[in-house]
Design a protein around this motif. Structure first.
Motif, PDB file in Angstrom:
ATOM      1  N   GLY B  22      31.015  34.547  19.301  1.00  0.00           N
ATOM      2  CA  GLY B  22      31.193  35.810  20.011  1.00  0.00           C
ATOM      3  C   GLY B  22      29.995  36.724  19.934  1.00  0.00           C
ATOM      4  O   GLY B  22      30.113  37.931  20.031  1.00  0.00           O
ATOM      5  N   LYS B  23      28.842  36.128  19.726  1.00  0.00           N
ATOM      6  CA  LYS B  23      27.651  36.978  19.620  1.00  0.00           C
ATOM      7  C   LYS B  23      27.105  37.371  20.985  1.00  0.00           C
ATOM      8  O   LYS B  23      26.480  38.410  21.123  1.00  0.00           O
ATOM      9  N   GLU B  24      27.329  36.504  21.978  1.00  0.00           N
ATOM     10  CA  GLU B  24      26.694  36.739  23.271  1.00  0.00           C
ATOM     11  C   GLU B  24      27.485  37.710  24.122  1.00  0.00           C
ATOM     12  O   GLU B  24      28.711  37.782  24.041  1.00  0.00           O
ATOM     13  N   THR B  25      26.722  38.422  24.944  1.00  0.00           N
ATOM     14  CA  THR B  25      27.340  39.182  26.017  1.00  0.00           C
ATOM     15  C   THR B  25      26.795  38.623  27.316  1.00  0.00           C
ATOM     16  O   THR B  25      25.584  38.534  27.506  1.00  0.00           O
ATOM     17  N   PHE B  26      27.703  38.182  28.163  1.00  0.00           N
ATOM     18  CA  PHE B  26      27.289  37.610  29.436  1.00  0.00           C
ATOM     19  C   PHE B  26      27.311  38.697  30.500  1.00  0.00           C
ATOM     20  O   PHE B  26      28.118  39.621  30.449  1.00  0.00           O
ATOM     21  N   VAL B  27      26.393  38.579  31.436  1.00  0.00           N
ATOM     22  CA  VAL B  27      26.269  39.622  32.456  1.00  0.00           C
ATOM     23  C   VAL B  27      26.318  39.007  33.846  1.00  0.00           C
ATOM     24  O   VAL B  27      25.589  38.063  34.135  1.00  0.00           O
ATOM     25  N   LYS B  28      27.194  39.544  34.667  1.00  0.00           N
ATOM     26  CA  LYS B  28      27.234  39.158  36.082  1.00  0.00           C
ATOM     27  C   LYS B  28      26.891  40.376  36.905  1.00  0.00           C
ATOM     28  O   LYS B  28      27.309  41.487  36.564  1.00  0.00           O
TER      29      LYS B  28
END
Lengths: 300, 235
Positions: B22-28
């Motif tokens: 859960g470290k990543e933050t994904f961006v759309k």
């Protein structure tokens, strides 16, 4: 090219695991918190849609439709922030005749969460701005204008922390240098402060307050062919900013630009032209243990 | 075939493990055009209507006609030529000197004049700013600074002269006569707007207290069809 570099860089951060970019591009979003950022800039008093015979943007824009679009997204998404990067005023007779009141009434009806001041937001004078601002129930975030000794002293905020679900979003605002841009008579006593230094101060304070995401509302302008500070330079010369929502240069970006910051981590920059012909949308799927901008991954 | 599949599963597994921290933050991202896809909002329209009704009564008056699109361009455009000519013409009535030019700024013209009927509102869109007309007498040598500024900025709307990389010409294409001259410009530019700092060297200032926009309105009302001037003034 920028994006490719971005993804490769992120791959390295993940500890050298040989994960192909196309697998990162299909991530599991289930355990993340989705934060939807909607944004405008340089709407310039364009209340009505452009006419059908407009030379550049026939039939586009219009606050009435923007309202419906925002409503539609609000119905679909739980955590929405609606932001503006300045130059709300000036550009149609609505401003000349009503001094910006209608613009701010409508932004309030759309439930904008925050805006920053552009150079044209001084066009009715600071007293004019203050009169119109009485109709805005959202804060104006200005961190590098010192309004001490002016009637705007205490009327704007340096930053604001929004809580959406389990996520804290820190937002601050930066304005463009007023010298040579805003007539002295309109902004006489306003002191313009170095945006890079101020940005770093804001980031530090917002981090201390526990911000998970940090967004800068900037009216500095996207990029210039000279030394003038711009969003690109701001991204390169700072750290800790996840997203810069830009304005001033009326730049239409097909995709957000990704610039590497001081630490070699990505900062996103976006801007949606002007006049409200587009609404920018950026969805962050924030991981539970997300810490900083080194772990941002842009996906399609 | 089976081997390949195993590798694929392993890689996907690694991907999931990485994500499960859960470290990543994904961006759309998306830029959504605001077009006819979206209906009008009754709520917004009810707020706008009283303002619009009042404004439309005034602004929808057709005051002239354009046979072509008038567009603001660098180094020059027919919109800049049209407006600089109108401002110059008015300014000339206010000084007793024939050595007069007009210098405006590209950024001051905020909208095109589209082919067709031109309304009062269209003029407001071109010149929304409440800029005042000013007349300043400039020392002869500052013309070179103005020429250099125009080259460096990539062009601004001008009238009464033209320039190229080296020279300044009068309206007849003859070399510019080096003597003190008058510039019709805006209070905004005279006061250092767009970094036109050469105006600090002015010798005299006349501030007649007339809005640029009013000059424009007065002039175009007298033209049944706007004059399309395609003369390149900055080369």
């Amino acid at each position: 090219m920028e994006r490719r570099k971005f993804i490769q860089n992120t791959g390295l951060v993940l500890g050298g695991l040989a994960i192909a970019p196309n697998l990162i591009a299909a991530p599991n979003l289930k355990r993340t918190t989705k934060i939807t950022i909607l944004h405008t800039n340089d709407t310039h008093s364009n209340i009505d849609a452009f006419p059908a015979n407009h030379a550049k943007y026939p039939g586009l824009g219009g606050v009435s439709r923007r309202y419906e679009l925002v409503q539609e997204i609000r119905q679909q998404e739980e955590h929405v922030l609606l932001l503006d990067a300045g130059d709300i005023f000036q550009g149609t007779p609505y401003f000349n005749r009503f001094g910006g009141v209608l613009e701010l009434k409508l932004m309030t009806s759309m439930k904008y969460d925050a805006a920053t001041m552009g150079n044209h937001d001084f066009d009715a004078g600071m007293d004019g701005f203050l009169k119109a601002k009485a109709y805005a129930d959202f804060p104006f975030l200005c961190s590098n204008y010192d309004f001490k000794n002016t009637i705007l002293d205490g009327q704007t905020k340096k930053h604001h922390l929004f809580q959406k679900g389990n996520i804290k979003i820190g937002v601050f605002g930066l304005g463009v240098e007023t010298k040579g841009l805003v007539p002295d008579a309109l902004c006489k006593e306003v002191e313009y402060l170095n945006p890079v230094e101020i940005a770093q101060d804001r980031v530090r304070e917002l981090q201390e307050l526990g911000a998970d995401l940090i967004i800068c509302l900037s009216h500095l302008g996207y990029s210039y062919g000279n030394d003038k500070i711009s969003d690109i330079k701001l991204a390169q010369q700072t750290e800790g900013i996840h997203l810069i929502i830009g304005g001033h240069t009326h730049t239409f970006l097909e995709k957000p630009t990704v610039e590497m910051n001081v630490k070699g981590n990505p900062t996103l920059i976006n801007q949606v032209g002007w006049a409200g012909v587009q609404l920018g949308r950026i969805d962050f799927y924030v991981g539970k243990n997300f810490k900083n901008e080194s772990q941002l991954i842009l996906i399609d | 075939m089976k081997l390949k599949l195993n590798i694929l599963i392993f890689i996907i597994g690694a991907g999931l493990t990485a994500c499960s921290f859960g470290k990543e933050t994904f961006v759309k991202t998306a830029s959504i055009p605001i077009d006819k896809t979206y209906p009008n909002s009754a709520k917004v329209d009810s707020i706008v209507t009283p303002y619009k009704t009042q404004l439309d009564a005034e602004m929808n008056q057709v005051i002239t006609h354009a046979a072509v699109d008038f567009v603001n361009n660098k180094p020059w455009g027919n919109l800049g030529n049209l407006i600089a000519d109108i401002i110059l013409e008015k300014g000339k009535t206010l000084v007793a000197d024939s050595h007069v030019v007009c210098l405006l700024n590209f950024g001051g013209l905020r909208a095109p004049l589209n082919k067709g009927d031109i309304t009062l509102g269209d003029i407001f869109k071109v010149m929304p700013f409440d800029n005042q007309m000013v007349l300043v007498k400039m020392p002869a040598e500052t013309m070179e600074e103005i020429r250099a500024y125009l080259k460096q900025s990539g062009g601004e709307p001008i009238a009464g002269f033209s320039i190229d990389s080296l020279n300044v010409f009068d309206v007849y294409g003859n070399p510019w006569q080096a003597k003190d001259f008058w510039v019709i410009t805006s209070d905004y530019l005279m006061n250092g707007g767009d970094r036109m700092y050469f105006f600090q060297k002015r010798l005299e200032t006349i501030e007649p207290g007339i809005l640029f926009r009013d000059v424009l309105i007065e002039s175009v009302q007298k033209q049944a069809i706007l004059k399309d001037n395609q003369q390149p003034r900055i080369k």
